[in-house]
Scaffold this motif. Sequence first.
Motif, short mmCIF file in Angstrom:
data_model
loop_
_atom_site.label_atom_id
_atom_site.label_comp_id
_atom_site.label_asym_id
_atom_site.label_seq_id
_atom_site.Cartn_x
_atom_site.Cartn_y
_atom_site.Cartn_z
N ASN A 103 0.83 -1.21 0.00
CA ASN A 103 0.00 0.00 0.00
C ASN A 103 0.86 1.26 0.00
O ASN A 103 0.58 2.22 -0.69
CB ASN A 103 -0.90 0.05 1.24
CG ASN A 103 -2.15 -0.81 1.08
OD1 ASN A 103 -2.45 -1.30 -0.01
ND2 ASN A 103 -2.87 -1.01 2.17
N HIS A 167 -3.09 -1.61 11.13
CA HIS A 167 -3.34 -2.22 9.81
C HIS A 167 -3.93 -3.62 9.97
O HIS A 167 -4.89 -3.98 9.28
CB HIS A 167 -2.01 -2.25 9.06
CG HIS A 167 -2.08 -2.80 7.68
ND1 HIS A 167 -2.73 -2.16 6.65
CD2 HIS A 167 -1.58 -3.94 7.17
CE1 HIS A 167 -2.61 -2.89 5.56
NE2 HIS A 167 -1.92 -3.98 5.84
N LYS A 170 -7.53 -3.33 11.01
CA LYS A 170 -8.40 -2.96 9.89
C LYS A 170 -8.78 -4.20 9.09
O LYS A 170 -9.92 -4.39 8.69
CB LYS A 170 -7.64 -1.95 9.02
CG LYS A 170 -8.49 -1.15 8.08
CD LYS A 170 -7.67 0.01 7.55
CE LYS A 170 -8.22 0.47 6.22
NZ LYS A 170 -7.38 1.49 5.59
N PHE A 171 -7.81 -5.07 8.88
CA PHE A 171 -8.08 -6.33 8.18
C PHE A 171 -9.08 -7.18 8.97
O PHE A 171 -9.95 -7.83 8.39
CB PHE A 171 -6.79 -7.14 7.99
CG PHE A 171 -6.13 -6.95 6.64
CD1 PHE A 171 -6.57 -7.67 5.54
CD2 PHE A 171 -5.08 -6.08 6.47
CE1 PHE A 171 -5.98 -7.52 4.30
CE2 PHE A 171 -4.47 -5.91 5.23
CZ PHE A 171 -4.92 -6.64 4.15
N THR A 236 -10.83 -10.75 3.59
CA THR A 236 -10.53 -9.43 3.01
C THR A 236 -9.64 -9.60 1.78
O THR A 236 -9.82 -8.91 0.77
CB THR A 236 -9.86 -8.54 4.08
OG1 THR A 236 -10.76 -8.42 5.18
CG2 THR A 236 -9.52 -7.17 3.55
N ASN A 243 -12.51 -5.35 3.30
CA ASN A 243 -13.04 -6.13 4.42
C ASN A 243 -14.54 -6.39 4.18
O ASN A 243 -15.31 -5.43 4.02
CB ASN A 243 -12.82 -5.36 5.73
CG ASN A 243 -13.27 -6.14 6.94
OD1 ASN A 243 -14.39 -6.63 7.00
ND2 ASN A 243 -12.40 -6.24 7.93
N GLU A 248 -14.25 -1.66 4.51
CA GLU A 248 -13.07 -0.79 4.38
C GLU A 248 -12.05 -1.42 3.45
O GLU A 248 -11.80 -2.63 3.54
CB GLU A 248 -12.41 -0.61 5.75
CG GLU A 248 -12.90 0.59 6.51
CD GLU A 248 -11.93 0.94 7.61
OE1 GLU A 248 -11.11 1.85 7.42
OE2 GLU A 248 -12.00 0.28 8.66
N CYS A 250 -8.46 -2.43 2.56
CA CYS A 250 -7.25 -2.66 3.34
C CYS A 250 -6.02 -2.84 2.47
O CYS A 250 -4.89 -2.69 2.93
CB CYS A 250 -7.42 -3.91 4.20
SG CYS A 250 -8.82 -3.82 5.32
#
Length: 336
Positions: A103, A167, A170-171, A236, A243, A248, A250
């Motif tokens: 990313n 991070h 978030k996953f 994800t 996700n 979201e 990721c």
Amino acid sequence: MPRLTPKLLLCALFCATLPELTAGSLPEPAALQKAVDTAHATFKNEPGGANASYIPCLAKVPSKLFGVVIVTVDGKVYQAGDVDYAFAIESVSKPFTAALVMNESGPQAILKQIGVEPTGMPFNSVMAVELEPARSVNPFVNAGAMASVSLVKAKNPQEKWAKILAHYSKFAGEPLAMSDEVYQSEASCNQHNRAIAELLFSYHRLYADPLETCDIYTRQCSVLVTAKQLAVMGATLANGGVNPITQERCLDAASVPKLLAVMMMAGFYDESGAWAWKSGLPAKTGVGGGIVSIVPGKMAIVGFSPPLDAAGNSVRGASAIHQIVAELNLNLFNPR
Ligand code: GLU
């Protein structure tokens, strides 16, 4: 408003069908639950393997624990057994740090600054670092995983660690935390990893302070996840980087196939060939007993149970996933 030319109409039609193309077609919910239940019932008394003992606190985790979960790209959860027990993510963390690097710096950073070749050697092999021209080898062995950590952009180690943990969370779609007990236990005996970090640094294939990097790598391995959370993290990746619960993004969509390609070849250490032969799916395994396998466009399958085979892979976890893959015909190389 633009005039509706044939070209525009075609483009609109194509875009409208795109979500369906990425989602793929899923087996019926009853078939998914049955596959999970059958795999759990079939292997819950499978005796082989032993807990990892080179990290003292992993040896104490109850060996009987066994959970099987599927999370689909439409966010549904199918589960059996100990799916809410929080265990150490260990090497299953590696793809998620590599994803952060992708990313931040683009997928080419993995290709150029780490490498993407499988080693056919154990996860902590020093020989691989010596023999492979890329040195750091690939992001799924310890050397490459520490190279990933070293590439994460941050002003200081605290900021880097906070970024990695955020991070992962978030996953997972929920906040994850590190176990101080696991971290202390690993840090007391990670001399081998420290040696790999120093060696890589000497070859200019580690891009930050070696001991600091090894410490953050040890922290990332000590993050606790449940089988269910790990399955959401995997789903994800199956869902093109978004996700399926929180919606979201990721990981950049273009990076997902690249990460999964390397996972296919190196996610199971020196058993990656045998795993691919049998399942035809990318998967990542960890010495905490977790395995996550990705069926692109469809789902992630997680098997968790602490006893490991000689290569460091969960015996019951692998058996359960193989059975589900066969029952639901999920091998990527089968025409469908
Ligand atoms: N923290 C472990 C190590 O570096 C992870 C190994 C694994 O899960 O394969 O040795």
